[in-house]
Design a protein around this motif. Structure first.
Motif, PDB file in Angstrom:
ATOM      1  N   ILE A  22      -0.338  18.138  71.473  1.00 34.86           N
ATOM      2  CA  ILE A  22      -0.541  18.546  72.865  1.00 34.86           C
ATOM      3  C   ILE A  22       0.424  19.648  73.268  1.00 34.86           C
ATOM      4  N   SER A  23       1.536  19.778  72.552  1.00 36.53           N
ATOM      5  CA  SER A  23       2.529  20.781  72.940  1.00 36.53           C
ATOM      6  C   SER A  23       2.134  22.191  72.517  1.00 36.53           C
ATOM      7  N   THR A  24       1.263  22.337  71.529  1.00 36.77           N
ATOM      8  CA  THR A  24       0.940  23.685  71.032  1.00 36.77           C
ATOM      9  C   THR A  24      -0.558  23.984  70.966  1.00 36.77           C
ATOM     10  N   SER A  25      -1.408  23.016  71.256  1.00 38.65           N
ATOM     11  CA  SER A  25      -2.861  23.213  71.081  1.00 38.65           C
ATOM     12  C   SER A  25      -3.518  23.840  72.304  1.00 38.65           C
ATOM     13  N   ARG A  26      -2.721  24.231  73.309  1.00 42.52           N
ATOM     14  CA  ARG A  26      -3.305  24.726  74.557  1.00 42.52           C
ATOM     15  C   ARG A  26      -3.190  26.242  74.689  1.00 42.52           C
ATOM     16  N   ASP A  27      -3.045  26.946  73.567  1.00 41.22           N
ATOM     17  CA  ASP A  27      -2.984  28.411  73.626  1.00 41.22           C
ATOM     18  C   ASP A  27      -4.174  28.934  74.421  1.00 41.22           C
ATOM     19  N   LEU A  28      -3.898  29.860  75.339  1.00 42.03           N
ATOM     20  CA  LEU A  28      -4.953  30.382  76.203  1.00 42.03           C
ATOM     21  C   LEU A  28      -5.641  31.585  75.572  1.00 42.03           C
ATOM     22  N   LEU A  29      -6.859  31.800  75.993  1.00 46.16           N
ATOM     23  CA  LEU A  29      -7.597  33.012  75.648  1.00 46.16           C
ATOM     24  C   LEU A  29      -7.674  33.891  76.897  1.00 46.16           C
ATOM     25  N   SER A  30      -7.768  35.194  76.708  1.00 45.36           N
ATOM     26  CA  SER A  30      -7.833  36.103  77.842  1.00 45.36           C
ATOM     27  C   SER A  30      -9.282  36.326  78.261  1.00 45.36           C
ATOM     28  N   ALA A  31      -9.450  36.882  79.453  1.00 46.68           N
ATOM     29  CA  ALA A  31     -10.792  37.250  79.897  1.00 46.68           C
ATOM     30  C   ALA A  31     -11.414  38.244  78.923  1.00 46.68           C
ATOM     31  N   GLU A  32     -10.576  39.124  78.372  1.00 46.89           N
ATOM     32  CA  GLU A  32     -11.075  40.103  77.392  1.00 46.89           C
ATOM     33  C   GLU A  32     -11.556  39.398  76.124  1.00 46.89           C
ATOM     34  N   ASP A  33     -10.809  38.380  75.682  1.00 46.11           N
ATOM     35  CA  ASP A  33     -11.245  37.592  74.515  1.00 46.11           C
ATOM     36  C   ASP A  33     -12.632  37.006  74.756  1.00 46.11           C
ATOM     37  N   MET A  34     -12.807  36.401  75.917  1.00 41.98           N
ATOM     38  CA  MET A  34     -14.087  35.764  76.214  1.00 41.98           C
ATOM     39  C   MET A  34     -15.211  36.801  76.241  1.00 41.98           C
ATOM     40  N   GLY A  35     -14.898  37.996  76.703  1.00 40.11           N
ATOM     41  CA  GLY A  35     -15.888  39.058  76.774  1.00 40.11           C
ATOM     42  C   GLY A  35     -16.329  39.568  75.412  1.00 40.11           C
ATOM     43  N   ARG A  36     -15.544  39.259  74.375  1.00 39.18           N
ATOM     44  CA  ARG A  36     -15.885  39.693  73.022  1.00 39.18           C
ATOM     45  C   ARG A  36     -16.843  38.735  72.315  1.00 39.18           C
ATOM     46  N   ILE A  37     -17.112  37.595  72.917  1.00 40.73           N
ATOM     47  CA  ILE A  37     -18.003  36.624  72.278  1.00 40.73           C
ATOM     48  C   ILE A  37     -19.431  37.152  72.322  1.00 40.73           C
ATOM     49  N   ASP A  38     -20.044  37.229  71.155  1.00 38.92           N
ATOM     50  CA  ASP A  38     -21.341  37.881  71.041  1.00 38.92           C
ATOM     51  C   ASP A  38     -22.392  36.939  70.450  1.00 38.92           C
ATOM     52  N   VAL A  39     -22.312  35.666  70.830  1.00 39.19           N
ATOM     53  CA  VAL A  39     -23.327  34.695  70.422  1.00 39.19           C
ATOM     54  C   VAL A  39     -23.813  33.980  71.678  1.00 39.19           C
ATOM     55  N   PRO A  40     -24.977  33.326  71.634  1.00 42.02           N
ATOM     56  CA  PRO A  40     -25.421  32.548  72.793  1.00 42.02           C
ATOM     57  C   PRO A  40     -24.430  31.414  73.100  1.00 42.02           C
ATOM     58  N   VAL A  41     -24.115  31.239  74.376  1.00 40.07           N
ATOM     59  CA  VAL A  41     -23.098  30.258  74.785  1.00 40.07           C
ATOM     60  C   VAL A  41     -23.626  29.405  75.936  1.00 40.07           C
ATOM     61  N   LEU A  42     -23.415  28.086  75.826  1.00 43.46           N
ATOM     62  CA  LEU A  42     -23.666  27.139  76.914  1.00 43.46           C
ATOM     63  C   LEU A  42     -22.342  26.464  77.252  1.00 43.46           C
ATOM     64  N   ILE A  43     -21.985  26.464  78.537  1.00 40.10           N
ATOM     65  CA  ILE A  43     -20.728  25.858  78.990  1.00 40.10           C
ATOM     66  C   ILE A  43     -21.082  24.731  79.952  1.00 40.10           C
ATOM     67  N   ALA A  44     -20.654  23.507  79.630  1.00 35.61           N
ATOM     68  CA  ALA A  44     -21.054  22.327  80.403  1.00 35.61           C
ATOM     69  C   ALA A  44     -19.827  21.536  80.844  1.00 35.61           C
ATOM     70  N   VAL A  45     -19.727  21.281  82.151  1.00 35.98           N
ATOM     71  CA  VAL A  45     -18.575  20.574  82.715  1.00 35.98           C
ATOM     72  C   VAL A  45     -19.069  19.565  83.749  1.00 35.98           C
ATOM     73  N   GLY A  46     -18.495  18.372  83.744  1.00 34.99           N
ATOM     74  CA  GLY A  46     -18.837  17.360  84.739  1.00 34.99           C
ATOM     75  C   GLY A  46     -18.413  17.774  86.141  1.00 34.99           C
ATOM     76  N   THR A  47     -19.211  17.409  87.124  1.00 38.14           N
ATOM     77  CA  THR A  47     -18.898  17.805  88.501  1.00 38.14           C
ATOM     78  C   THR A  47     -17.669  17.071  89.048  1.00 38.14           C
ATOM     79  N   LYS A  48     -17.245  15.992  88.388  1.00 36.53           N
ATOM     80  CA  LYS A  48     -16.041  15.271  88.819  1.00 36.53           C
ATOM     81  C   LYS A  48     -14.882  15.483  87.845  1.00 36.53           C
ATOM     82  N   ASP A  49     -15.016  16.480  86.975  1.00 38.01           N
ATOM     83  CA  ASP A  49     -13.972  16.772  85.982  1.00 38.01           C
ATOM     84  C   ASP A  49     -12.842  17.534  86.665  1.00 38.01           C
TER      85      ASP A  49
END
Length: 261
Positions: free
Chosen positions: A185-212
């Protein structure tokens, strides 16, 4: 296909034994499942019915126990738990099985690992499902130091932090190696940047619970990824969203639309 644990195999990567299962239709489209923090392939994917759901739909279903979890090696060195290293285990598993390209689905920490995998090996990922992690992928998911403290505490009785108690109880329930989880838990939370996310070039589905209250907004993260879809899982928190039928139905529809790996 039932909800009993399947047979696991192991292979070695980065000096660690990595446990995995390879089930479903061997000739079906492969989908690689990457579980969340303090969980395991069984807890995240078998018991909530994902193996059955995807297997019955004709997929070849592969899942690993992340390092530090389940039946895989459990080092206590925080330096080995960066998401890039755990994504390396996932890529090595595809190599081990001779799979050139797979759909990939991760939940929570597994969603982060899946994203690192996609960015490092875009040619290996046909599509990406991110469950239980929204804009927190980029902005962070709060202070998790109390969770490490809770995992290292002598017993649950002395833990007062609410989220710390939740994860400590979960770790005790799954009979996890708490020292390995605290390191993770101390090292597995490395963040990605908005630019990183913008480089993703495959179909993506993002699903989150409304009470999460951990993941952050699915819609905000989807806005950073070209063509990504966001899904609200109604009335579910971080722990209960994973097996939700709305989530499963949406994933099957998404995979069918994406087509073959």
């Amino acid at each position: 296909m039932d909800l009993n644990p399947p047979a696991f195999s192991t292979f070695t990567h980065d000096g660690l034994s990595i446990a995995y299962f390879d089930e479903g239709d061997p000739s079906g489209d492969p989908i690689l499942l990457i579980h969340g923090f303090a969980s395991s392939a069984n807890v995240n994917w078998v018991y909530p019915g994902w193996l059955k759901t995807l297997g019955d739909a004709g997929y070849r279903v592969i899942a690993l126990d992340n390092r530090g979890h389940g039946a895989s090696g459990k080092p206590h060195d925080p330096g080995v738990y960066h998401p890039s290293a755990m994504a390396g285990d996932a890529a090595a598993l595809l190599d081990h099985l001779g799979i050139a390209e797979a759909h990939v689905m991760g939940y929570s920490m597994g969603a982060r690992i899946s994203t690192f995998l996609t960015l490092a090996h875009p040619d290996r990922v046909r599509s990406l499902v991110l469950g239980g992690l929204g804009i927190g992928m980029v902005t962070g998911v709060g202070d998790w130091d109390p969770i490490a403290d809770a995992l290292n505490a002598p017993s649950l009785d002395v833990v007062t932090h609410e989220r710390g108690r939740m994860f400590r109880a979960f770790a005790d329930q799954t009979k996890s190696d708490r020292k390995a989880l605290a390191a993770c838990i101390s090292t597995s939370r490395d963040l990605l940047s908005a630019e990183d996310m913008g480089r993703i070039d495959v179909p993506v589905l993002i699903a989150v619970g409304t009470k999460d209250d951990i993941a952050g907004s699915a819609q905000e993260l989807a806005a950073l990824v070209p063509g990504a879809e966001a899904l609200d899982i109604p009335g579910r928190d971080h722990m209960l969203a994973v097996g939700d039928r709305v989530f499963k139905k949406a994933v099957l529809e998404f995979l069918a639309k994406v087509g073959h790996a």
